[in-house]
Motif scaffolding. Structure first.
Motif, PDB file in Angstrom:
ATOM      1  N   GLY A 268     -11.919 -50.756 -13.714  1.00 23.13           N
ATOM      2  CA  GLY A 268     -13.209 -51.427 -14.512  1.00 23.13           C
ATOM      3  C   GLY A 268     -13.026 -53.204 -14.293  1.00 23.13           C
ATOM      4  N   GLU A 269     -10.915 -54.051 -14.239  1.00 24.26           N
ATOM      5  CA  GLU A 269     -10.933 -54.712 -14.738  1.00 24.26           C
ATOM      6  C   GLU A 269     -11.178 -55.909 -13.326  1.00 24.26           C
ATOM      7  OE1 GLU A 269     -10.773 -58.505 -16.202  1.00 24.26           O
ATOM      8  OE2 GLU A 269     -11.127 -56.880 -17.625  1.00 24.26           O
ATOM      9  N   GLY A 272     -14.275 -53.924 -10.426  1.00 26.47           N
ATOM     10  CA  GLY A 272     -15.627 -54.520 -11.622  1.00 26.47           C
ATOM     11  C   GLY A 272     -16.116 -55.326 -11.626  1.00 26.47           C
ATOM     12  N   GLU A 273     -15.054 -56.370 -12.600  1.00 26.77           N
ATOM     13  CA  GLU A 273     -15.698 -57.225 -13.387  1.00 26.77           C
ATOM     14  C   GLU A 273     -15.280 -58.177 -12.679  1.00 26.77           C
ATOM     15  OE1 GLU A 273     -17.990 -57.291 -16.774  1.00 26.77           O
ATOM     16  OE2 GLU A 273     -17.859 -54.809 -15.459  1.00 26.77           O
ATOM     17  N   GLU A 410     -10.265 -48.580 -17.899  1.00 25.88           N
ATOM     18  CA  GLU A 410     -11.977 -49.427 -18.532  1.00 25.88           C
ATOM     19  C   GLU A 410     -12.777 -49.279 -17.078  1.00 25.88           C
ATOM     20  OE1 GLU A 410     -12.151 -53.088 -20.618  1.00 25.88           O
ATOM     21  OE2 GLU A 410     -10.665 -51.216 -21.099  1.00 25.88           O
ATOM     22  N   SER A 412     -16.561 -50.849 -15.769  1.00 21.44           N
ATOM     23  CA  SER A 412     -17.602 -51.782 -15.799  1.00 21.44           C
ATOM     24  C   SER A 412     -18.915 -51.151 -15.265  1.00 21.44           C
ATOM     25  CB  SER A 412     -16.691 -52.840 -14.640  1.00 21.44           C
ATOM     26  OG  SER A 412     -18.380 -53.318 -13.319  1.00 21.44           O
ATOM     27  N   SER A 414     -20.383 -52.543 -13.440  1.00 19.26           N
ATOM     28  CA  SER A 414     -20.566 -52.712 -11.595  1.00 19.26           C
ATOM     29  C   SER A 414     -20.805 -51.562 -10.811  1.00 19.26           C
ATOM     30  CB  SER A 414     -20.270 -53.752 -11.118  1.00 19.26           C
ATOM     31  OG  SER A 414     -19.122 -53.961 -11.963  1.00 19.26           O
TER      32      SER A 414
END
Length: 423
Positions: A268-269, A272-273, A410, A412, A414
């Motif tokens: 996620g981090e 993704g982000e 986590e 995201s 995206s």
């Protein structure tokens, strides 16, 4: 989720004699290695931040192209151990609570200092979008006056940082210092990083106005960074909050924290982000080290940190190696095939990261790779995303092999809900 074999269950439950180096591979020893590496990474982060502070002091004492370049180089060097520590953020509540002080991102730089006219003058989401603390002895917010006449640690960390509940009001940490050293990157997806002149710190030949306050802001920020990193070292030292919390709910819970850190940062981090979102938007404002064009190395060392943790080995800035029984050893003891799959995916990620870093170092910076219509650059970044996603899937398989309950990594938009990015 994979099931453990009868042999695997027997191995873990009976404590079969598997060793790594001179230590038996037990869950307790794996957790100890993890904590020892955390302590070493934060100690290295502190040491390199102290080198950065010394370089900033030299810049302030004798502003020149050479001292500014040296301070910038020290900032880049300081990012190497710190980025490798980010895998400890997710899964360890104490680290996650602390992290925003030192690595909050992205930031509305107009809060701190002067900005180009193209930045705009206001934002519907941030009343202090162009507050310019360096140029202001007071700020108006919600009918109240905030005294900013003296730039102190307390002002930056307790009053201004994320003031008004706006996360983009970043007043402290690596990225505030980065902005002060480089200034805005006004090149979009074209070549070039920030290019602040050294005279912005020269009290005798000041450009940009308010050089005395800019110097004050920079030196106070460096002091704060060191204070915060000292707290992180203490957190992972013997008797420290994070080290104690790692095993407070049992060994399996501690191992789950390790996988949560690896999986959440990987998926996620980072995928993704920090990466996919910027690629979807073709937006250089989404790059992590956006003022310095150091983003490729930030991403590289984030991924390296994940690999460090899985393999239970970290090479310190002085060349010493901290190692011991690892998650890899535990997984290999139950399923050599699953461990091999994880290792293959970790190596593939580092390979994709190396391609990206080599491309950036040879002339196509990360923000250029993000550019719309740059098919080659976009592909390089997408390969990194794909590799990170793939390695996260193998973490799930490894957890299954160890009989651990899969946490919620986590996420995201995206990656999980791309249409939401454009709403």
């Amino acid at each position: 989720m994979l099931k453990r074999s009868v042999a695997a269950v027997a191995l873990l439950s009976l404590g079969a004699c598997v060793t790594s180096g001179d230590k038996e591979v037990t869950k307790a020893n794996v957790l100890d290695t993890y904590a020892n590496i955390a302590q070493a990474k934060f100690e290295d982060s502190l040491t390199t931040a102290q080198d950065l502070q010394a370089a900033i002091d030299a810049l302030v004492a004798k502003p020149s192209e050479e001292t500014l370049d040296a301070a910038r180089d020290a900032w880049v060097a300081a990012r190497v151990p710190y980025q490798q520590s980010e895998v400890y953020r997710f899964g360890n509540a104490a680290v996650d609570d602390w992290e925003g002080k030192v690595n909050a991102w992205p930031l509305d730089e107009g809060l701190i200092d002067y900005v180009d006219a193209g930045y705009g003058v206001d934002s519907d989401e941030n009343a202090l979008y162009t507050a310019n603390v360096i140029a202001s002895t007071s700020l108006k917010l919600g009918g109240e006056t905030v005294d900013t006449s003296v730039i102190t640690k307390q002002l930056l960390s307790e009053t201004l940082h994320e003031i008004d509940g706006v996360e983009a009001n970043v007043a402290t940490g690596y990225h505030a210092i980065e902005f002060l050293l480089w200034g805005q990157d006004l090149n979009g997806t074209d070549a070039g990083a920030g290019d602040r002149p050294y005279t912005d710190f020269d009290l005798a030949n000041c450009t940009g106005a308010n050089c005395d306050r800019r110097v004050q802001y920079l030196t106070v920020s460096a002091d704060l960074l060191i204070d915060d990193l000292k707290d992180a070292v203490a957190m992972w030292s013997e008797g420290g909050q994070a080290r104690i919390a790692l095993t407070s709910d049992g060994e399996d819970a501690g191992l789950t924290k390790i996988f949560t850190g690896m999986g959440s940062l990987s998926y996620g981090e980072l995928a993704g982000e920090r990466i996919k979102l910027g690629l979807m938007l073709n937006d250089p404002e989404e790059e992590h080290d956006c003022f310095s064009d150091n983003t490729h190395w930030s991403h590289y060392y984030d991924a390296k940190g994940i690999q460090n943790v899985y393999n239970g080995s970290y090479t310190r800035v002085n060349g010493d190696v901290i190692s011991g029984p690892s998650v890899s050893d535990l997984v290999k003891a139950t399923s050599a095939d699953v461990d091999a799959a994880v290792q293959q995916k970790l190596d593939a990620t580092m390979g994709a990261m190396t391609v990206m870093a080599d491309k950036a170092e040879s002339g196509m910076a990360y923000d250029q790779m993000l550019g719309e219509g740059n098919a080659n650059g976009n592909r390089i970044i997408q390969d990194v995303v794909d590799s990170l996603v793939d390695q996260t899937k193998t973490f799930e398989a490894a957890m299954g092999t160890l009989g651990l309950t899969l946490p919620e990594f986590e996420g995201s938009d995206s990656l999980d809900n791309p249409s939401a990015v454009f709403e």
